[in-house]
Each structure stands twice: as structure tokens, then as C-alpha cells.
Design a protein around this motif. Structure first.
Motif, short mmCIF file in Angstrom:
data_model
loop_
_atom_site.label_atom_id
_atom_site.label_comp_id
_atom_site.label_asym_id
_atom_site.label_seq_id
_atom_site.Cartn_x
_atom_site.Cartn_y
_atom_site.Cartn_z
N CYS A 157 -28.02 -18.76 -29.51
CA CYS A 157 -28.76 -19.26 -28.38
C CYS A 157 -28.76 -18.62 -27.09
O CYS A 157 -27.58 -18.01 -26.60
N ALA A 158 -29.76 -18.58 -26.43
CA ALA A 158 -29.97 -17.87 -25.13
C ALA A 158 -28.83 -18.41 -24.12
O ALA A 158 -28.59 -17.48 -23.25
N PHE A 159 -28.55 -19.48 -24.19
CA PHE A 159 -27.77 -20.08 -23.05
C PHE A 159 -26.33 -19.81 -23.38
O PHE A 159 -25.58 -19.30 -22.30
N ASP A 160 -26.13 -19.25 -24.58
CA ASP A 160 -24.45 -18.86 -25.08
C ASP A 160 -24.46 -17.44 -24.55
O ASP A 160 -23.42 -17.07 -24.10
N ILE A 161 -25.30 -16.76 -24.68
CA ILE A 161 -25.56 -15.34 -24.43
C ILE A 161 -25.70 -15.08 -23.05
O ILE A 161 -24.76 -14.31 -22.56
N GLU A 164 -21.83 -16.08 -21.68
CA GLU A 164 -20.89 -14.93 -21.91
C GLU A 164 -21.13 -13.75 -21.02
O GLU A 164 -20.15 -13.06 -20.56
N PHE A 165 -22.42 -13.34 -20.76
CA PHE A 165 -22.55 -12.10 -20.07
C PHE A 165 -22.19 -12.48 -18.57
O PHE A 165 -21.71 -11.60 -17.86
N ARG A 166 -22.49 -13.80 -18.15
CA ARG A 166 -22.12 -14.13 -16.58
C ARG A 166 -20.62 -14.13 -16.63
O ARG A 166 -19.99 -13.77 -15.58
#
Length: 224
Positions: A157-161, A164-166
Motif C-alpha cells: 500500500c502506498a500509504f504504508d510505504i 514508513e519512509f516518513r
């Protein structure tokens, strides 16, 4: 959300929301929205997505020039300028997608002076091309409770990625989501920046689904 078709094609008459246009070009969303709301752009530049107004991709390259320089001109002249760029980009879209510098020689004659703005249009088109490539990395998981934007073969999921990056940086993002590359992470961050409300909605949908799965069954259901 952006969702131009299925993020494929990106023709000149495809549309993009105000929020995504702002993120793509690096402008404050309200600033762009107010300019559009104040009729700085003619009807030819405006399209409809669902119940909201959106912008045709072929008008995006002139936005930086209009935002920075628009107050210097009368409303009719601004409209003339936007229509000119919109028509030029629509007619030369395939060339601009390959080489944004095709627009470098754009000039408009105001009657008393010639205005050269081709470099600004070329730079904006280059930004748009870059972000189009990012958005094209995204696919949508229609098997989810909501159409989740995903990346990679594993359909993360783009929002999970992006979260996590943030929160933890690029190395831990790679560790949590094996198989991703820098371009995937960039695409996730870009998409989430442009669609924060969808992120909130997705969390609500997933929380609701989890609650349904973990909720204790009623006595009558257990007796069946």
C-alpha cells in the motif's frame, strides 16, 4: 484522487485535480485553487472529475507562469495566454512528453511587447513528465475494501510505504517492503502528498474491516 484513467496514457485531455497539480508543480494548493476560483483560467482549461472541478493536463505547463506573473496582465490577456498554451500543448503533446524543450520558443505578442515564457513552460512540462512516470508505477488493488493504491509486485500500500519512509527513513522502508526501489518510494510519497484525505479514509476502512473480523460472534450466530 488523480486516477487519470488507470494511470496509463496521460493524453493531453486527461485531467488532474487541483491538489495533484499543486503537488506536481510545487505550489501551495490554496494558491492554485484561488487562482482558478477567481477565473484566472478559461473554461477550456477546466474539466470535471466526478463532482469536482479539475484541470486538463495540457494546461498544467502554463500554471507556474500564470501564478507568478498573472497579476501583471488583464483577465482577457491571461485567458488568451492560457488558451494559447493549452492549444499548443494539446497539438504537440507527444513531442512534449519526449522533449519538453519543444516549448522553449513560445512567445506571445501583447500588442506593445512580446512576452517570452517558453522556458517556464518547458520546466513545468519536465516536472509533469517526471511525476507522470511516478504515478504510472502505481496500480490499484480492487480486491481491497477500498481501491488501494499499491506499488511493487507484492502490491504494498502506498500509504504504508510513505508512512514508513516518513517515520524511519529509506533503509528501514526497504527492509519492511522487500523488492521496492527508490522510484517506488518516491511515487508513494508523491501520491500520498496529493491525496491525504484518501489516506485517512483508507485507515478508517481498514480499521472497520479489522473490527468486523475480530468482533465476537453473537450467541445466536454461535448456535447456528
Amino acid at each position: 484522487m488523480l486516477n487519470i484513467g488507470t494511470y496509463e496514457g496521460f493524453g493531453a485531455n486527461s485531467v488532474i485535480s487541483f491538489k495533484e497539480a499543486s503537488v506536481v508543480l510545487g505550489f501551495d494548493h490554496d494558491h492554485v485553487q484561488n487562482r482558478i476560483g477567481n477565473e484566472w483560467f478559461p473554461e477550456q482549461a477546466i474539466a470535471r472529475r466526478y463532482r469536482s472541478r479539475a484541470l486538463k493536463l495540457s494546461v498544467i505547463p502554463v500554471i507556474p507562469f500564470i501564478i507568478d506573473e498573472g497579476e501583471k496582465f488583464t483577465s482577457p490577456f491571461r485567458s488568451r495566454l492560457v488558451v494559447m498554451v493549452h492549444n499548443f500543448c494539446a497539438e504537440n503533446w507527444d513531442k512534449l512528453r519526449v522533449d519538453p524543450k519543444v516549448a522553449q520558443d513560445l512567445v506571445i505578442d501583447s500588442g506593445c511587447m512580446k512576452i517570452r515564457f517558453g522556458n517556464r513552460v518547458s520546466d513545468a512540462m519536465a516536472d509533469l513528465n517526471t511525476n507522470i512516470l511516478s504515478f504510472q508505477r502505481i496500480s490499484f488493488d480492487t480486491n481491497a475494501d477500498w481501491q488501494a493504491p499499491t506499488l511493487g509486485k507484492q502490491k504494498y500500500c502506498a500509504f504504508d510505504i510513505a508512512k514508513e519512509f516518513r517515520d524511519n527513513g529509506i533503509e528501514k522502508t526497504y527492509a519492511r517492503f522487500p523488492g521496492l526501489v527508490q522510484e517506488d518510494v518516491d511515487a508513494a510519497v508523491l501520491y500520498v502528498s496529493a491525496n491525504p484525505k484518501i489516506g485517512a479514509a483508507s485507515e478508517a476502512a481498514r480499521a472497520s474491516r479489522k473490527a468486523r473480523i475480530t468482533a465476537p460472534k453473537s450467541v445466536s450466530a454461535l448456535q447456528c
